[in-house]
Design an enzyme around this catalytic site. Structure first.
Site: not given
Ligand code: CTP
Ligand code: MN
Ligand code: MN
Ligand code: MN
Length: 371
Positions: A205, A207, A295
């Site tokens: 995703d 963020d 997100d």
């Molecule tokens: N996070 C958080 N609260 C949430 C969702 C995520 O604090 N409700 C934090 C997680 O701890 C993570 C970061 O936000 O360290 C990013 O989350 P995520 O998008 O799930 O993972 P990524 O590290 O960005 O990996 P990916 O490339 O798979 O998205």
């Molecule tokens: Mn992510």
């Molecule tokens: Mn995320």
């Protein structure tokens, strides 16, 4: 070659926040195996061994050299009996029979398949499995199953959102969000966070943190962004959570997976014409657009550094930052704040560097947090 084995071993910390871990992983064979083992325990809700394998994987990811013998691991932290026996198997046979057994296990395969759908967690996956369902067709044909809105869009956009998002696609989405927040408020602040901030080439995703210097205004920012994206016709799914953040309730003594800031989990429609080099989609796919998970989180400006640090990840890096704060500094860290239990006060920070300094940690750059 022997040259890749260090002669003078610099001691490796048990805490990921005291290690520099880039996206270059010299021990992928081991860490991939550990991840399968960790997932097996996670799906069975056995927390201890799950965390142990994640910690071990994280230590190996931080090494600038490849492990070529068990002897080379003797000074490394977080490697237990089970971990070492798996490594030994891999060193001898090039693979682990325990891992292969898990990968060919029907329950494991089915739970992995079901949880790969946006909105389907381990509980739901297990419920479907126990009902005898084994495929998406089984689930979709079962009239007694009521999919919620999130799961419906999870199935609807399955192909797209299970496909990795590229850096170029992340940049295109940044432009879209940037235009939206600045149209709403000219002094808006936007930061790319998550895996792309850590320098990853691909993510599941994208963020973002969005905020504004005007106190309180950040709470209405996300609803306004959602409105704008809706009018543009590019919003395929929205899950909005209003802020439940209350400064007077800090610090939070029990750990919560979710912070209290306003946030949303979206699926956006991204046009190929907006992506430099084109979309990361299947060859032969001629739709000209794809669905992407996005997100957004909107902390108040004075919480910005904590939110940025918390959302940059990796998950393992975050876990160890909090564990380090608690165990080594008698402090409580989460996405909202840092609390010093000895001084009984909340510590202020405007940058991530301030937070590392409060913790007495050397600053670790975002691209070194791929623990
Ligand atoms: N996070 C958080 N609260 C949430 C969702 C995520 O604090 N409700 C934090 C997680 O701890 C993570 C970061 O936000 O360290 C990013 O989350 P995520 O998008 O799930 O993972 P990524 O590290 O960005 O990996 P990916 O490339 O798979 O998205
Ligand atoms: Mn992510
Ligand atoms: Mn995320
Ligand atoms: Mn709380």
């Amino acid at each position: 070659p022997e040259a890749s084995t260090p002669t003078a071993v610099v001691s490796v910390s048990q805490y990921a926040c005291q290690r520099r871990t880039t996206t270059e992983n010299n021990n992928k064979t081991f860490t991939d195996a550990f991840e399968v083992l960790a997932e097996r325990y996670e799906l069975n809700e056995i927390e201890g061994p799950c965390l142990a394998f994640r910690r071990a994987a994280s230590v190996l990811k931080s090494l600038p050299w490849a492990v070529r013998s068990l002897g080379a691991t003797q000074d490394l932290p977080c490697l237990g009996e089970h971990t070492k026996s798996v490594m030994e198997e891999i060193l001898q046979n090039g693979r682990s029979f325990e891992v292969e057994r898990i990968l060919s296990d029907e329950r494991f395969q089915t739970l992995k398949l079901f949880t790969s759908v946006f909105g389907v967690g381990p509980k739901t996956a297990d419920k479907w499995y126990r009902r005898g369902l084994r495929s998406f067709n089984d689930v979709l044909a079962d009239s007694s199953i009521q999919l919620n809105r999130m799961q419906q869009s999870g199935f609807l956009h399955y192909e797209d959102i299970s496909r990795a998002v590229s850096k170029a696609e992340a940049r295109a989405l940044r432009n879209i969000i940037d235009k939206a927040v600045h149209a709403i408020t000219p002094d808006a602040v936007l930061a790319l966070t998550g895996g792309f901030r850590r320098g990853k080439e691909f993510g599941h995703d994208v963020d973002f943190i969005v905020t504004t210097p005007e106190p309180g205004e950040e709470e209405t920012l996300i609803p306004k962004v959602i409105n704008r994206l809706t009018k543009q016709g590019i919003l395929l799914y929205t899950e909005y959570q209003a802020s439940t953040f209350d400064m007077s309730k800090l610090p939070c003594h029990r750990f919560e997976a979710m912070d209290h800031f306003a946030k949303c989990f979206l699926i956006l429609r991204l046009e190929g014409s907006q992506v430099e080099g084109g979309l990361h989609i299947a060859e032969g796919d001629s739709r000209g657009w794809r669905a992407v998970r996005v997100d957004l989180v909107a902390p108040p400006m004075d919480r910005y550094a904590f939110a940025l640090l918390g959302w940059t990840g990796s998950r393992q890096f975050e876990r160890d930052l909090r564990r380090y704060a608690r165990m080594e500094r008698q402090m409580l860290l989460d996405n909202h704040a840092l609390y010093d239990k000895t001084k009984k006060e909340l510590l202020a920070a405007t940058t991530e560097k301030d937070i590392f300094a409060h913790l007495g940690l050397e600053y670790i750059e975002p691209w070194q947090r791929n623990a």
